[in-house]
Design an enzyme around this catalytic site. Structure first.
Site, PDB file in Angstrom:
ATOM      1  N   ARG A 173      70.211  -6.699  59.473  1.00 32.84           N
ATOM      2  CA  ARG A 173      70.581  -7.818  58.596  1.00 32.84           C
ATOM      3  C   ARG A 173      69.851  -7.733  57.255  1.00 32.84           C
ATOM      4  O   ARG A 173      70.436  -7.999  56.196  1.00 32.84           O
ATOM      5  CB  ARG A 173      70.271  -9.143  59.298  1.00 32.84           C
ATOM      6  CG  ARG A 173      71.249  -9.463  60.438  1.00 32.84           C
ATOM      7  CD  ARG A 173      70.626 -10.435  61.413  1.00 32.84           C
ATOM      8  NE  ARG A 173      71.564 -10.979  62.390  1.00 32.84           N
ATOM      9  CZ  ARG A 173      71.976 -10.331  63.478  1.00 32.84           C
ATOM     10  NH1 ARG A 173      71.588  -9.088  63.712  1.00 32.84           N
ATOM     11  NH2 ARG A 173      72.812 -10.919  64.338  1.00 32.84           N
ATOM     12  N   LYS A 187      79.210  -3.347  76.396  1.00 29.22           N
ATOM     13  CA  LYS A 187      78.068  -2.911  75.567  1.00 29.22           C
ATOM     14  C   LYS A 187      78.184  -1.407  75.329  1.00 29.22           C
ATOM     15  O   LYS A 187      79.248  -0.838  75.505  1.00 29.22           O
ATOM     16  CB  LYS A 187      76.758  -3.288  76.259  1.00 29.22           C
ATOM     17  CG  LYS A 187      76.522  -4.798  76.321  1.00 29.22           C
ATOM     18  CD  LYS A 187      76.328  -5.363  74.934  1.00 29.22           C
ATOM     19  CE  LYS A 187      76.162  -6.869  74.934  1.00 29.22           C
ATOM     20  NZ  LYS A 187      76.109  -7.427  73.590  1.00 29.22           N
ATOM     21  N   LYS A 206      65.597  -4.372  65.787  1.00 29.76           N
ATOM     22  CA  LYS A 206      66.850  -3.718  65.379  1.00 29.76           C
ATOM     23  C   LYS A 206      67.805  -4.713  64.725  1.00 29.76           C
ATOM     24  O   LYS A 206      68.401  -4.410  63.686  1.00 29.76           O
ATOM     25  CB  LYS A 206      67.489  -3.067  66.608  1.00 29.76           C
ATOM     26  CG  LYS A 206      68.788  -2.338  66.331  1.00 29.76           C
ATOM     27  CD  LYS A 206      69.129  -1.361  67.438  1.00 29.76           C
ATOM     28  CE  LYS A 206      69.589  -2.028  68.717  1.00 29.76           C
ATOM     29  NZ  LYS A 206      70.886  -2.717  68.595  1.00 29.76           N
ATOM     30  N   SER A 207      67.961  -5.885  65.331  1.00 36.76           N
ATOM     31  CA  SER A 207      68.901  -6.877  64.771  1.00 36.76           C
ATOM     32  C   SER A 207      68.464  -7.308  63.377  1.00 36.76           C
ATOM     33  O   SER A 207      69.277  -7.403  62.453  1.00 36.76           O
ATOM     34  CB  SER A 207      68.939  -8.122  65.667  1.00 36.76           C
ATOM     35  OG  SER A 207      69.538  -7.825  66.895  1.00 36.76           O
ATOM     36  N   GLN A 257      76.775 -11.283  66.921  1.00 40.12           N
ATOM     37  CA  GLN A 257      77.442 -10.361  65.987  1.00 40.12           C
ATOM     38  C   GLN A 257      78.678 -11.023  65.389  1.00 40.12           C
ATOM     39  O   GLN A 257      78.926 -10.917  64.184  1.00 40.12           O
ATOM     40  CB  GLN A 257      77.806  -9.061  66.711  1.00 40.12           C
ATOM     41  CG  GLN A 257      76.579  -8.229  67.057  1.00 40.12           C
ATOM     42  CD  GLN A 257      76.913  -6.952  67.805  1.00 40.12           C
ATOM     43  OE1 GLN A 257      78.071  -6.711  68.147  1.00 40.12           O
ATOM     44  NE2 GLN A 257      75.907  -6.138  68.051  1.00 40.12           N
ATOM     45  N   ARG A 259      69.642   1.909  76.297  1.00 37.91           N
ATOM     46  CA  ARG A 259      68.777   1.051  77.121  1.00 37.91           C
ATOM     47  C   ARG A 259      68.672   1.532  78.568  1.00 37.91           C
ATOM     48  O   ARG A 259      67.749   1.164  79.277  1.00 37.91           O
ATOM     49  CB  ARG A 259      69.262  -0.402  77.074  1.00 37.91           C
ATOM     50  CG  ARG A 259      69.232  -0.966  75.650  1.00 37.91           C
ATOM     51  CD  ARG A 259      68.995  -2.441  75.575  1.00 37.91           C
ATOM     52  NE  ARG A 259      69.263  -2.921  74.227  1.00 37.91           N
ATOM     53  CZ  ARG A 259      68.364  -2.975  73.249  1.00 37.91           C
ATOM     54  NH1 ARG A 259      67.127  -2.577  73.465  1.00 37.91           N
ATOM     55  NH2 ARG A 259      68.697  -3.405  72.045  1.00 37.91           N
ATOM     56  N   ASP A 295      70.398  -8.237  76.142  1.00 42.01           N
ATOM     57  CA  ASP A 295      70.002  -6.826  76.082  1.00 42.01           C
ATOM     58  C   ASP A 295      68.954  -6.472  77.140  1.00 42.01           C
ATOM     59  O   ASP A 295      68.665  -5.294  77.355  1.00 42.01           O
ATOM     60  CB  ASP A 295      69.467  -6.487  74.684  1.00 42.01           C
ATOM     61  CG  ASP A 295      70.573  -6.570  73.639  1.00 42.01           C
ATOM     62  OD1 ASP A 295      71.759  -6.422  74.003  1.00 42.01           O
ATOM     63  OD2 ASP A 295      70.257  -6.787  72.453  1.00 42.01           O
TER      64      ASP A 295
HETATM   65  C1  S3P Z   1      73.106  -8.321  68.406  1.00 39.44           C
HETATM   66  C2  S3P Z   1      73.743  -9.217  69.236  1.00 39.44           C
HETATM   67  C3  S3P Z   1      74.055  -8.913  70.638  1.00 39.44           C
HETATM   68  C4  S3P Z   1      73.182  -7.787  71.174  1.00 39.44           C
HETATM   69  C5  S3P Z   1      73.112  -6.618  70.234  1.00 39.44           C
HETATM   70  C6  S3P Z   1      72.582  -7.030  68.880  1.00 39.44           C
HETATM   71  C7  S3P Z   1      72.908  -8.693  66.990  1.00 39.44           C
HETATM   72  O1  S3P Z   1      75.397  -8.500  70.720  1.00 39.44           O
HETATM   73  O2  S3P Z   1      73.659  -7.348  72.430  1.00 39.44           O
HETATM   74  O3  S3P Z   1      72.259  -5.613  70.772  1.00 39.44           O
HETATM   75  O4  S3P Z   1      72.169  -7.978  66.282  1.00 39.44           O
HETATM   76  O5  S3P Z   1      73.486  -9.688  66.573  1.00 39.44           O
HETATM   77  P1  S3P Z   1      76.622  -9.565  70.876  1.00 39.44           P
HETATM   78  O6  S3P Z   1      76.667 -10.367  69.646  1.00 39.44           O
HETATM   79  O7  S3P Z   1      77.849  -8.719  71.054  1.00 39.44           O
HETATM   80  O8  S3P Z   1      76.295 -10.370  72.096  1.00 39.44           O
END
Ligand code: S3P
Length: 441
Positions: free
Chosen positions: A29, A348, A24-25, A170, A395, A321
């Site tokens: 991006r 979250k 997902k991350s 993030q 989740r 996560d």
């Molecule tokens: C993510 C960073 C994490 C994570 C989120 C996805 C990302 O959040 O919990 O599910 O894609 O950079 P935080 O940056 O708020 O810790």
């Protein structure tokens, strides 16, 4: 999966091979960087979930074009010139979407507004408005109390050195994205290292990123932004989705599961180290794919009897996560498991300390809520015949399904549409590993 609730049955043996959906991350991006680039990027393994389609829709309102051709996604970028959207951008439930896109929008010479669903509109946004304002953007948090909707007027940015008060990929990525459009150098000084997907993807696109310990820097390209070129991408399987099956298989004797093509970013795989510490038999064999810019490979898990453990400190961002699953593994282990230094869980998609403690308690687990985590006394019988509340947080039902597989009777999962945010095939995959009776509407 259209049904609103599902029943998960106890399962004696979890076995088989499963390809988990894309990360997902990384999908978020790549969607953003491909939208900035010139030309058409192809993406294999893109996560086709609600969050990721939401970000693609937002990017198409900013001038990019996307289409799925079978399993391949094609994104035609704007050549660096995002266009002012005609309406407010709705980022749905996507924290990654709204925070990272804010960084790109801070670099554009127009005003636009972003919003999201009730959960997203309750999450903290000062963590991005503060650095973006220091860089020269005008950022208004219209929701009050530091929350979205967010109105951004971008342009004329200058590089800053910024030390975020929370360890957050993030926030780091948002500041780096804005830094691409700034004059001078932008540096993020992290409190603890966080996932580095943005650094890897930018490097792969020819943007020099310097990493010196906890300092991550890039030199801006000014208001015109960088001249990025389209390219082919491969998204590895999401280790945060694999994590449900890793935990389920690791915590029960007789289970054996194999998960190919999973991303193995060192800032994402700490759950495996924690489970190994608890006694789990988990191995990783690299297969690799240059277009992924990430290590990927096969994770093999064999079930064992687990012992409780403690998690905290710098380990937390590397399994942020997966903490609901650490709690589940703790419930299935012998002895006590302690989660601390994890107050971030409270902001979250739900307050994940409250929502996990509530659902564990419903299932007969002895658990104590702490401001920054929880203490779980493992080894009790897991109570079935109860209902799990998703709290609208994807989740939660997935993590609680892992526990439900070990309950003394079926468990009802309510309000499960949220699972589509990150893992729409979750219930089908559960049936693949547990047999057709594993989950019934
Ligand atoms: C993510 C960073 C994490 C994570 C989120 C996805 C990302 O959040 O919990 O599910 O894609 O950079 P935080 O940056 O708020 O810790």
């Amino acid at each position: 999966m259209k049904t609103k609730s599902i029943t998960v049955s106890p399962c004696r043996r979890l076995q088989g091979t499963l390809a988990v959906p894309g990360d997902k991350s990384i999908s978020h991006r790549i969607a953003m960087l491909a939208s900035l680039a010139s030309g058409t990027s192809t993406v294999r393994g893109f996560l086709r979930s609600e969050d990721c389609v939401t970000i693609l829709e937002a990017l198409s309102r900013l001038g990019a074009h996307y289409e799925f051709l079978g399993d391949e996604l094609r994104i035609t970028g704007t050549g660096g010139r995002l266009v002012r959207p005609g309406a407010v951008l709705d980022l749905g439930n996507s924290g990654t979407g709204i925070r990272l896109l804010a960084g790109l929008l801070a670099g554009q010479g127009f005003t636009c507004e972003m919003t999201g669903d009730a959960s997203l509109r309750s999450r903290p946004m000062r963590r991005i408005s503060e650095p973006l304002t220091r860089m020269g953007a005008t950022v208004e948090l219209l929701g009050g109390n530091g929350c979205a909707p967010i109105r951004i007027t971008g342009g004329s940015l200058r590089g800053i050195e910024y030390a975020p008060p929370v360890a957050s990929a993030q926030v780091k990525s948002c500041v780096m994205f804005a830094g691409l459009f700034a004059e001078g150098v932008t540096t993020v000084v992290e409190a603890s290292p966080t996932r580095d997907h943005t650094e890897r993807l930018l490097t792969a696109m020819g943007v020099p990123v310097t990493v010196d310990g906890l300092r991550v820097s890039l030199k801006g390209y000014g208001a015109a932004g960088p001249a990025l070129t389209a390219r082919p991408w491969v998204v590895p399987g999401d280790i945060s989705s694999a994590a449900f099956w890793i935990t389920a298989a690791a915590s029960g004797e007789g289970h054996a599961v194999e998960l190919p093509n999973v991303g193995w970013n060192p800032r994402r795989n700490a759950l495996v180290a924690v489970l190994q510490r608890m006694g789990a038999a988990i191995s990783f064999q690299e297969s690799g794919d240059a277009a992924a810019c990430e290590t990927m490979g096969t994770i093999r898990v064999e079930g064992r009897r687990l012992q409780g453990t403690e998690v905290g400190g710098a380990e937390i961002p590397d399994l942020i996560d997966e903490l609901p699953l650490v709690a589940v593994a703790g419930a299935l282990a012998q002895g006590r498991t302690v989660i601390r230094d994890a107050a971030e869980l409270r902001v979250k998609e739900s307050d994940r300390i409250r929502s996990v403690v509530d659902n564990l308690t419903r299932m007969g687990v002895r658990v104590e809520e702490r401001p920054d985590g929880m203490i779980i006394e493992g080894g009790s019988a897991i109570r079935g015949g109860v209902t799990v509340d998703s709290y609208g947080d994807h989740r939660l039902p997935m993590a609680m399904s892992v526990l439900a597989m070990r309950a003394d009777a079926p468990v009802r999962m309510e309000d499960i549409a949220c699972v589509n945010k990150s893992y729409p095939e979750f219930w089908d995959d559960l049936r693949i590993l547990t047999g057709p009776q594993g989950a019934l509407p």
